[in-house]
Design an enzyme around this catalytic site. Structure first.
Site, PDB file in Angstrom:
ATOM      1  N   LEU A 236       0.750  -1.082  -0.125  1.00  0.00           N
ATOM      2  CA  LEU A 236       0.087   0.050  -0.083  1.00  0.00           C
ATOM      3  C   LEU A 236       0.956   1.238   0.017  1.00  0.00           C
ATOM      4  O   LEU A 236       1.467   1.646   1.100  1.00  0.00           O
ATOM      5  CB  LEU A 236      -0.852  -0.111   1.161  1.00  0.00           C
ATOM      6  CG  LEU A 236      -1.819  -1.212   1.182  1.00  0.00           C
ATOM      7  CD1 LEU A 236      -2.645  -1.002   2.621  1.00  0.00           C
ATOM      8  CD2 LEU A 236      -2.772  -1.262   0.029  1.00  0.00           C
ATOM      9  N   ASP A 237       0.938   1.787  -1.188  1.00  0.00           N
ATOM     10  CA  ASP A 237       2.133   3.019  -1.411  1.00  0.00           C
ATOM     11  C   ASP A 237       1.274   4.233  -0.845  1.00  0.00           C
ATOM     12  O   ASP A 237       0.413   4.505  -0.956  1.00  0.00           O
ATOM     13  CB  ASP A 237       2.311   3.212  -2.795  1.00  0.00           C
ATOM     14  CG  ASP A 237       3.213   4.314  -3.212  1.00  0.00           C
ATOM     15  OD1 ASP A 237       4.411   4.198  -2.950  1.00  0.00           O
ATOM     16  OD2 ASP A 237       2.566   5.252  -3.724  1.00  0.00           O
TER      17      ASP A 237
END
Length: 577
Positions: A236-237
């Site tokens: 999850l950037d």
């Protein structure tokens, strides 16, 4: 959905959007999951937590176009490199965003569910999946200004604006946490006039509005597609910036954590072996908050303070601050662990060291990087000032001055010792592809683009790299041989299980000493790392009559009493019986 999963999901949706909206959203999600189940087999029982990740797990980090060859797609060339020079080094591969994009080397995504045709096809991804555990990026905070979603807004399509955040440019946003110095709001012309759109990272990276439940469902569908395409881990950037509320710092808000919890609940239902990993380049306490209660958010978090603390240790020849920090590490449950890394496609974040290193010490690291040919990138602060955000350099040149006449063997020893620290710590190691060969700063990339991070993003022709590795006058082959040996040694040792116990020993200011033990007690390893250029003699924290084997050299350890000698930058991993 199973009742417990459904209850969790409904409660989270109600908290985010209110009871009326959440009921409809929950029904639509149920329909989505049923459609997903009709396309893909239901998973069997989830593996026990201690089997989902083991000591064998090493994740290599690489771009999809890291390697090029004639007559092959870059993804096919990546597979060839992993089967060739880098064979049997990693168990998994983090392929950095391989979707069509317009900037930020892949992180300004045009289409979340397509493979960039310049890189290859989904079949190429499937071929990698057959050999490796794969990590995909979910670039959930923002989307490209060239995406269909944003072009719809610019064209005035009904409902398109709901996916984005448009604000009055006079809104007071000084409290908002900024990772960049670029404007937070960017003006765009639309049929109804100029709209000032929230853009945390750049004018080409348009933030998404998760206060819109339709958007949450759309992005959930993207994550499910990644699972279906073979992702074992989903990164999850920039997740900390996900939810925005005017009047707050707009980072790590409770709603952001609830969205992570929502996705965890969905994946626990449809794909319980798929793991979430959060990327938050922030101080340690904020970073580990994404473990949640140990069962409801990410199973892994990036260990951001590690890199600046290791770099500081070798810069000063003193490991005490690294040791003190590591001694305080703990995991909230057996289902969580750290993702340890030193180098990555980005720079070395210095914000995570805040409160551990002084501002003077962080300034010294910045000065060292610049003296070694690297760069410093800055962020904007609420008071209008700027401060260092990350330092940009390859890890090899960050540690050693490329212009110095220091013997290359000493530079390699220093580099390997730093990597050994990362590999020894509790968690799953992430190894950037450039760290396997000890790359130097790529100044042509910086000069051509003006982008600091390009120093650490050189791409190779596979034949060119193979020639470098075979050239005895270059360091790449030596670094690869030593890194491969170190990694394979770690993968074969049960004590390095991600959830094996960890104890830090205070033996000498220049020695980082960590003792690891397998969860079942079958193996103990005392890992000793000299971060200094001087020979050190230490007293071991173990019975001197114990039989000890140095796993790295493969030879029994001969002791003089309980005293052990470590040469400059030497590493010993000693089995303790």
């Amino acid at each position: 959905m199973r009742e417990t999963a459904q209850n969790r999901i409904e409660a989270l949706l109600a908290s985010l959007y209110g009871a009326d909206v959440s009921q409809l959203t929950s029904q639509r999600l149920l329909t989505m999951l049923q459609a997903y189940a009709s396309r893909y087999p239901q998973p069997g029982p989830a593996r026990p937590p201690d089997e989902r990740l083991t000591a064998d797990d090493i994740i290599l980090i690489t771009y999809g176009d890291q390697f090029r060859e004639p007559e092959r797609t870059p993804l096919q060339s990546l597979a060839a490199a992993l089967a060739g020079p880098f064979d049997d080094i990693g168990s998994g591969v983090h392929i950095l965003p391989f979707y069509p994009s317009t900037s930020d080397d892949g992180f300004s995504v045009v289409d979340y569910t397509a493979v960039d045709p310049e890189l290859g096809t989904w079949d190429d991804i499937q071929a990698l999946r057959s050999r490796y555990r794969l990590m995909f990026d979910a670039v959930v905070n923002h989307i490209s200004a060239s995406s269909t979603w944003f072009r719809d807004l610019l064209a005035g399509a009904p409902g398109a604006e709901a996916r984005f955040l448009s604000l009055d440019p006079n809104t007071n946003l000084r409290q908002v946490t900024r990772p960049r110095v670029s404007p937070l709001l960017t003006p765009f012309k639309t049929p109804t006039g100029v709209r000032h759109i929230w853009t945390t990272f750049s004018a080409d990276q348009i933030d998404l509005n998760f206060a819109n439940p339709e958007l949450l469902l759309e992005m959930t569908a993207v994550l499910l597609e990644y699972v279906a395409r073979g992702a074992s881990l989903i990164r999850l950037d920039a997740i900390g910036y996900l939810w925005k509320e005017v009047g707050t710092r707009c980072i790590h808000l409770p709603q952001t954590h609830q969205v992570v919890q929502f996705w965890r609940a969905v994946l626990d239902h449809v794909a319980p072996d798929v793991l979430l990993i959060t990327e938050t380049n922030v101080p340690h306490a904020d970073n580990i908050s994404y473990f949640g209660d140990g069962s409801n958010e990410a199973q892994l978090v990036y260990q951001f303070p590690l890199a600046p603390l290791v770099l500081h240790s070798f810069a000063t020849g003193d490991a005490r601050q690294l040791s003190g920090w590591a001694a305080g590490l703990s995991l909230p449950s057996s289902t969580t662990t750290f993702f340890n890394f030193l180098a990555s496609h980005d720079g070395i974040g210095v914000v995570p060291a805040t409160g551990i290193l002084s501002q003077a010490e962080i300034g010294a690291l910045c000065g060292q990087i610049e003296s070694h040919g690297g760069r410093v990138s800055y962020k904007s602060n609420p008071d209008g000032s700027q401060s260092p955000y990350e330092i940009n350099s390859t890890w090899f040149d960050a540690l050693s001055d490329p212009a110095s006449d220091e013997p290359v063997t000493r530079k390699i020893d220093r580099f390997i010792a730093s990597q050994a620290i990362m590999l020894a710590l509790q968690g799953v190691p992430g190894v950037y592809i450039h760290s396997l060969v000890g790359s130097g700063n790529y100044h042509p990339g910086l000069q051509a683009s003006g982008i600091h991070r390009r120093l650490n993003r050189e791409k190779w022709g596979l034949a060119e790299l193979t020639a470098r590795l075979a050239d005895p006058t270059r360091r790449e082959g030596t670094v690869l041989a030593r890194m491969a040996h170190l990694i394979r040694t770690r993968r074969a040792a049960p004590a390095f299980h991600p959830n094996g116990s960890q104890q830090i020993h205070d033996l000498d200011p220049a020695i980082f000493a960590v003792e690891r033990q397998a969860p079942d007690g079958s193996q103990r390893i005392l890992c000793l790392h000299n971060v200094s250029a001087t020979t050190r003699q230490i007293t071991l924290p173990t019975d001197p009559t114990s039989t000890m084997l140095d796993l790295i050299s493969g030879t029994p350890m001969t002791l003089t009493g309980s005293t052990c000698t470590l040469e400059p930058y030497q590493v010993r991993w000693l089995t303790v019986s």
